[in-house]
Design an enzyme around this catalytic site. Structure first.
Site, mmCIF file in Angstrom:
data_model
loop_
_atom_site.group_PDB
_atom_site.id
_atom_site.type_symbol
_atom_site.label_atom_id
_atom_site.label_comp_id
_atom_site.label_asym_id
_atom_site.label_seq_id
_atom_site.Cartn_x
_atom_site.Cartn_y
_atom_site.Cartn_z
ATOM 1 C CG ASN A 71 -1.680 1.342 1.227
ATOM 2 O OD1 ASN A 71 -2.681 1.502 0.418
ATOM 3 N ND2 ASN A 71 -1.344 2.248 2.307
ATOM 4 C CB ILE A 84 -0.229 11.314 0.632
ATOM 5 C CG1 ILE A 84 0.391 10.996 -0.801
ATOM 6 C CG2 ILE A 84 0.506 12.844 1.320
ATOM 7 C CD1 ILE A 84 0.159 12.258 -1.710
ATOM 8 C CE1 TYR A 85 -2.837 7.065 4.597
ATOM 9 C CE2 TYR A 85 -0.674 5.676 4.317
ATOM 10 C CZ TYR A 85 -2.052 5.859 4.217
ATOM 11 O OH TYR A 85 -2.806 4.920 3.574
ATOM 12 C CD1 TRP A 145 -0.992 5.128 7.827
ATOM 13 C CD2 TRP A 145 0.063 3.714 9.385
ATOM 14 N NE1 TRP A 145 0.178 4.456 7.173
ATOM 15 C CE2 TRP A 145 0.798 3.622 8.296
ATOM 16 C CE3 TRP A 145 0.252 2.888 10.577
ATOM 17 C CZ2 TRP A 145 1.778 2.837 8.040
ATOM 18 C CZ3 TRP A 145 1.105 2.095 10.272
ATOM 19 C CH2 TRP A 145 2.213 1.799 9.026
ATOM 20 C CG ASP A 164 -6.356 18.202 7.993
ATOM 21 O OD1 ASP A 164 -5.819 18.036 7.063
ATOM 22 O OD2 ASP A 164 -6.409 17.381 8.966
#
Length: 394
Positions: A171, A174-175, A189, A285
């Site tokens: 997998n 983009i974290y 995550w 964010d």
């Protein structure tokens, strides 16, 4: 057109007057974010900060900050062309070949698809410099503090690579990663992400550690592929190869059993310990608000490898439209044909910046019976990350 690496794309943008080189001294804390945010919202170019105070490494931001640059990054002239490219690929599945000629054509197409799968190479530019042991220092990278109330400095454009502990499937996502110190960072995550699923499975199996690698940079299509909301059994690197029309070269890590893009700028190798958590955040964010503190896994670094004279890629999120909106719009165009395989009555979708992208989904469809719109609405809410949509207008 496809690009070998980030540098080739930067040169391309420069040739199209879509790159601004900033040579005056700038601060990595807040100033780069402010300059980038203003530039994005005014439709400006990609920014290469060549004189970051305290660092010799330049920082590139805003490479995906318009629809046009995102299209170029993915090898097309217009993001709407992505839907046609996907329809060509899906045509192999939708219409089984009947005649001998059609079968031969399909075979040729399948061979072409096979040739775009990830290719393992012995060496890559991303390993020109290898740092292990006491030489490891995440704080030597020009990680950004984007907004005043952020909990620290963050790696904002990482491709985080992990494997399913049972199936071994890769997998890539983009974290964001908050840097805690020289050899550790937070791994953001979220519970619905595939990386979090790997972490939980590792915890269930009693694993001592789950190996993880992080790539910074690489070709733009591969960087972008980390944002794709595809099923867990699909490989983002393979999808990038299909879009590029040629394979992504991968190289084996030095300290963990994972493969990473050979043409990346930096590779961070390491692991997380299932069950070990640390407070991460706050973080300004993509909603325009700060996401609050919460506990997330800790990424322990076992090696840092990088190119000679690396370039550090970063992105800024905040009140939309930001760079992630343009990345997401390309995802919308790419996923439309796949969505229509499940719901052929859908004609088009729009996820506007005003809805913070995934919070508002506007759908046009061909209605054929009473209650048809409700069926489409419920079906959409049941598809993967569409569950995050707060409002669906059909």
């Amino acid at each position: 057109m496809s690009y070998m690496d980030l540098r080739e794309f930067i040169s391309f943008l420069d040739s199209r007057n879509e790159l601004k080189r900033i040579t005056v001294p700038v601060e990595r804390d807040l100033e780069i974010s402010e300059i980038t945010d203003r530039t994005i919202k005014s439709g400006g170019p990609a920014l290469l900060f060549e004189n970051v105070k305290g660092f010799e490494v330049p920082i590139i931001t805003n490479i995906f900050g318009t629809h046009q640059r995102t299209a170029w990054a993915l090898g097309v002239e217009n993001t709407n062309d992505l839907a046609e490219k996907v329809r060509d690929i899906l045509g192999l599945v939708q219409t089984p070949p009947s005649s001998l000629i059609e079968k031969l054509t399909a075979l040729k197409d399948l061979v072409g698809m096979a040739r775009t799968q990830p290719k393992l190479v012995k060496n890559g530019p991303c390993q020109e410099v290898i740092l292990e042991g006491n030489s490891i220092d995440l704080e030597a990278l020009p990680n950004l503090k984007c907004w005043p109330m952020d909990g620290g400095r963050y790696i904002t454009l990482p491709l985080v690579i992990s494997k399913d502990p049972e199936s071994g499937r890769r997998n890539v996502g983009i974290y964001r990663m908050q840097v805690y110190g020289k050899d550790s960072a937070g791994m953001h995550w979220q519970t619905h992400k595939v990386g979090a699923s790997h972490y939980r499975l590792g915890q269930e199996k009693g694993m001592d550690r789950l190996e993880v690698a992080v790539a910074l940079g690489g070709d733009p299509a591969t960087i972008w592929s980390g944002a794709l909301p595809i099923p867990p059994d699909m490989d983002e690197i393979a999808v990038s190869g299909l879009l590029r029309g040629k394979p992504v070269e991968m190289v084996q890590c030095k300290t963990v059993d994972l493969e990473v893009p050979a043409n990346a700028e930096y590779i961070l190798e390491g692991y997380v310990v299932p069950g070990e958590l640390k407070t991460e955040g706050p973080f300004g964010d993509h909603t325009g608000y700060y996401s609050l503190e919460d506990d997330f896994p800790i990424f322990h670094v076992t090696a840092i490898t990088h190119r000679k004279n690396p370039i550090y890629p970063a992105t800024i999120v905040g009140r939309p439209p930001s760079e992630d909106f343009f990345m997401g719009k390309a995802v919308e165009r790419l996923m439309l044909p796949a969505l229509q395989l499940t719901l052929p009555e859908i004609k088009d979708i729009n996820m506007p910046a005003e809805g913070v992208f995934h919070n508002l989904v506007i759908v046009s469809m061909k209605k054929e019976y009473r209650g048809h719109t409700r069926k489409v609405m419920n079906a959409l809410w049941g598809l993967g990350l569409m569950m995050l949509a707060k409002t669906i207008i059909v």
